[in-house]
Write an enzyme that holds these catalytic residues in place. Structure first.
Site, PDB file in Angstrom:
ATOM      1  CE  LYS A  35      -0.294  -0.282   5.036  1.00 26.43           C
ATOM      2  NZ  LYS A  35      -1.072  -0.809   6.182  1.00 26.43           N
ATOM      3  NE  ARG A 130      -6.584   0.258  10.912  1.00 24.52           N
ATOM      4  CZ  ARG A 130      -5.376   0.059  10.395  1.00 24.52           C
ATOM      5  NH1 ARG A 130      -4.465   1.025  10.450  1.00 24.52           N
ATOM      6  NH2 ARG A 130      -5.053  -1.099   9.857  1.00 24.52           N
ATOM      7  CE1 TYR A 244      12.648  31.794   5.964  1.00 23.55           C
ATOM      8  CE2 TYR A 244      12.814  29.431   5.644  1.00 23.55           C
ATOM      9  CZ  TYR A 244      12.613  30.699   5.129  1.00 23.55           C
ATOM     10  OH  TYR A 244      12.379  30.869   3.794  1.00 23.55           O
TER      11      TYR A 244
HETATM   12  C1  LIG Z   1      -0.275  -1.858   6.860  1.00 24.78           C
HETATM   13  C2  LIG Z   1      -0.923  -3.149   7.194  1.00 24.78           C
HETATM   14  C3  LIG Z   1      -0.169  -4.337   7.292  1.00 24.78           C
HETATM   15  C4  LIG Z   1       1.342  -4.338   7.284  1.00 24.78           C
HETATM   16  O1  LIG Z   1       1.784  -3.909   8.557  1.00 24.78           O
HETATM   17  P1  LIG Z   1       3.336  -3.730   8.905  1.00 24.78           P
HETATM   18  O2  LIG Z   1       3.310  -3.294  10.326  1.00 24.78           O
HETATM   19  O3  LIG Z   1       3.837  -2.665   7.997  1.00 24.78           O
HETATM   20  O4  LIG Z   1       4.002  -5.032   8.687  1.00 24.78           O
HETATM   21  C5  LIG Z   1      -0.853  -5.536   7.461  1.00 24.78           C
HETATM   22  N1  LIG Z   1      -2.200  -5.555   7.546  1.00 24.78           N
HETATM   23  C6  LIG Z   1      -2.960  -4.435   7.487  1.00 24.78           C
HETATM   24  C7  LIG Z   1      -4.434  -4.533   7.616  1.00 24.78           C
HETATM   25  C8  LIG Z   1      -2.344  -3.195   7.319  1.00 24.78           C
HETATM   26  O5  LIG Z   1      -3.100  -2.091   7.276  1.00 24.78           O
END
Ligand SMILES: *Cc1c(COP(=O)(O)O)cnc(C)c1O
Length: 349
Positions: A35, A130, A244
Site C-alpha cells: 500500500k 478501526r 529561519y
Molecule cells: C499496513 C498493514 C499491514 C502491514 O503492517 P506492517 O506493520 O507494515 O508489517 C498488514 N495488515 C494491514 C491490515 C495493514 O493495514
C-alpha cells in the site's frame, strides 16, 4: 545534480521478504503489503521485486492502488484491497481482478449484488476498532458468508510491535473464536505479528514495514539511501545564527554546508536542531530549521567538504531518523518526496 538522490535496493527488499517468509514457517504462505505506493518506494518496482522473490499475494489500501499493482504484475498474483468494496469500485475490482476485504454488511450486500461470482475476503475487527466487521455483525453473517467461499478471513493487530502488550493475546483469542471451524484460510500477522511467534501466523502472513527495512524487524536489511547534494559551504562565525528565526546560534566559528532537500521533500521539519546528516561515517548535526528546500549542517567533524551528505545511509536507518523526529519509520518512508532522482539498485524486479 541539483536534486537529492534516492537509491532503493530491490535486492534488500527481496532478502527481507525471504527472511520474513522463513520466519513465517513452512506451513504458512507469506504475502506482501504494498500500500501507499509500496511504502513510498514505488509500487510497481517494489511489487515486481517481491513477486520475483516469491510473493504471490499482495495487499493494498484501496482499489486505485490495486490497479497500479495489477499493471505491474499482470494476471496471476492475487491482490487484496483492505478498504473492501466501496461505492464506485465495482468496475475496477472486476476488470482488474482485485479481491475486496469486506468490512461490513453494507459492503457484503454491495458485493453479492454487483459481483455475485467475484472473489472476496472478510476483514474482522478483533479489538483495534478501526476497520473490519464487529464480532456480533460477523456472527450474524457467518453462515451466509462462509458458504460463498471467501478466499481469506483476516484481522489486524493493534500492538504487534509491543510483544508484552496483553492486547496481542486478547486479539488472538477472539480471532480464533470468530473463525473456529470455518475452514477458510486465515491471515492475522503483520511484520510485528510474524515476530510474535507461530501461533500468530495461520495460513498467510502480511508483512509490510519489515520488507522495507523498518522496526520491529531488527534483522532487516536497510533498503533506502538518501543523498543530498551540497550547494554551498560557509563558516558561521561565533554569535551568528543559522536559518529561519535564528534558532541555532554558533558558540564558536563553525564550518557548515547547505544541502538541497527540505520539508517539501518529506524531510520532516521536526528534525530541526535535532536530526543529523552523515558523510564518510561522520555525523553532521542539522543546524537550525529545516527549510522547504534546504538544510544546513555542521561539518566540523570532517576534514574536507563532501559533495553530498546523507539522511538515510548505513549509519542512519529510517528508525534513527524517526526517533530524531519523534515519529515512526513508516512515516519517514511514506513521506519521501517526489523531487528526488530515484534509482533502483539490484537485480530483483
Ligand atoms: C499496513 C498493514 C499491514 C502491514 O503492517 P506492517 O506493520 O507494515 O508489517 C498488514 N495488515 C494491514 C491490515 C495493514 O493495514
Amino acid at each position: 545534480m541539483g536534486t537529492g538522490q534516492l537509491t532503493i535496493d530491490l535486492d534488500a527488499i527481496a532478502a527481507n521478504w525471504a527472511a520474513l517468509d522463513s520466519a513465517s514457517g513452512s506451513g504458512t504462505e507469506t504475502g506482501a503489503v504494498v500500500k501507499a505506493n509500496g511504502y513510498g518506494l514505488g509500487a510497481a518496482r517494489v511489487a515486481r521485486a517481491l513477486a520475483h522473490a516469491g510473493a504471490r499475494r499482495f495487499f493494498v489500501a484501496h482499489a486505485e492502488e490495486g490497479s497500479a499493482i495489477r499493471n505491474a504484475l499482470g494476471r496471476g498474483p492475487e491482490i487484496y484491497v483492505f478498504s473492501g468494496h466501496m461505492r464506485g469500485d465495482t468496475d475496477m475490482l472486476n476488470d482488474l481482478d482485485l479481491i475486496p476485504m469486506i468490512n461490513s454488511i453494507d459492503q457484503l450486500t454491495r458485493h453479492f449484488e454487483a459481483l455475485p461470482d467475484a472473489p472476496f475476503g472478510i476483514q474482522l475487527d478483533t479489538g483495534m476498532n478501526r476497520l473490519g466487521m464487529e464480532p456480533g455483525e460477523w456472527m450474524a453473517l457467518r453462515d451466509i458468508a462462509v458458504p460463498r467461499g471467501p478466499r481469506l478471513i483476516m484481522s489486524h493487530l493493534a500492538s504487534a510491535d509491543e510483544p508484552d502488550s496483553p492486547q496481542n493475546a486478547a486479539q488472538l483469542k477472539l480471532f480464533r473464536e470468530l473463525t473456529a471451524g470455518c475452514g477458510i484460510p486465515r491471515s492475522f500477522a503483520n511484520t510485528g505479528g510474524i515476530l510474535l511467534g507461530p501461533e500468530y501466523h495461520f495460513e498467510l502472513t502480511r508483512p509490510g514495514i519489515g520488507l522495507y527495512g523498518g522496526r520491529p524487524f531488527a534483522d532487516s536489511r536497510q533498503v533506502v539511501q538518501l543523498d543530498l547534494p551540497v550547494i554551498q559551504t560557509a563558516t558561521v562565525l561565533e554569535g551568528e545564527a543559522v536559518g529561519y528565526n535564528a534558532t541555532w546560534v554558533a558558540e564558536a566559528d563553525t564550518p557548515t554546508v547547505t544541502v538541497q532537500g527540505g520539508y517539501a521533500d518529506g524531510i520532516l521539519r521536526a528534525l530541526t536542531n535535532s536530526g543529523s546528516l552523515w558523510a564518510d561515517g561522520v555525523e553532521c548535526p542539522i543546524l537550525g530549521r529545516v527549510s522547504m528546500d534546504l538544510i544546513t549542517a555542521d561539518i566540523s567533524g570532517l576534514s574536507h567538504v563532501p559533495r553530498e551528505l546523507s539522511l538515510l545511509c548505513p549509519e542512519q536507518t529510517i528508525d534513527a531518523v524517526a526517533d530524531a523526529a519523534g515519529t515512526i519509520g513508516y512515516e519517514i518512508l511514506t513521506s519521501l518526496g517526489s523531487r528526488y532522482a530515484r534509482r533502483y539498485a539490484g537485480r530483483a524486479g
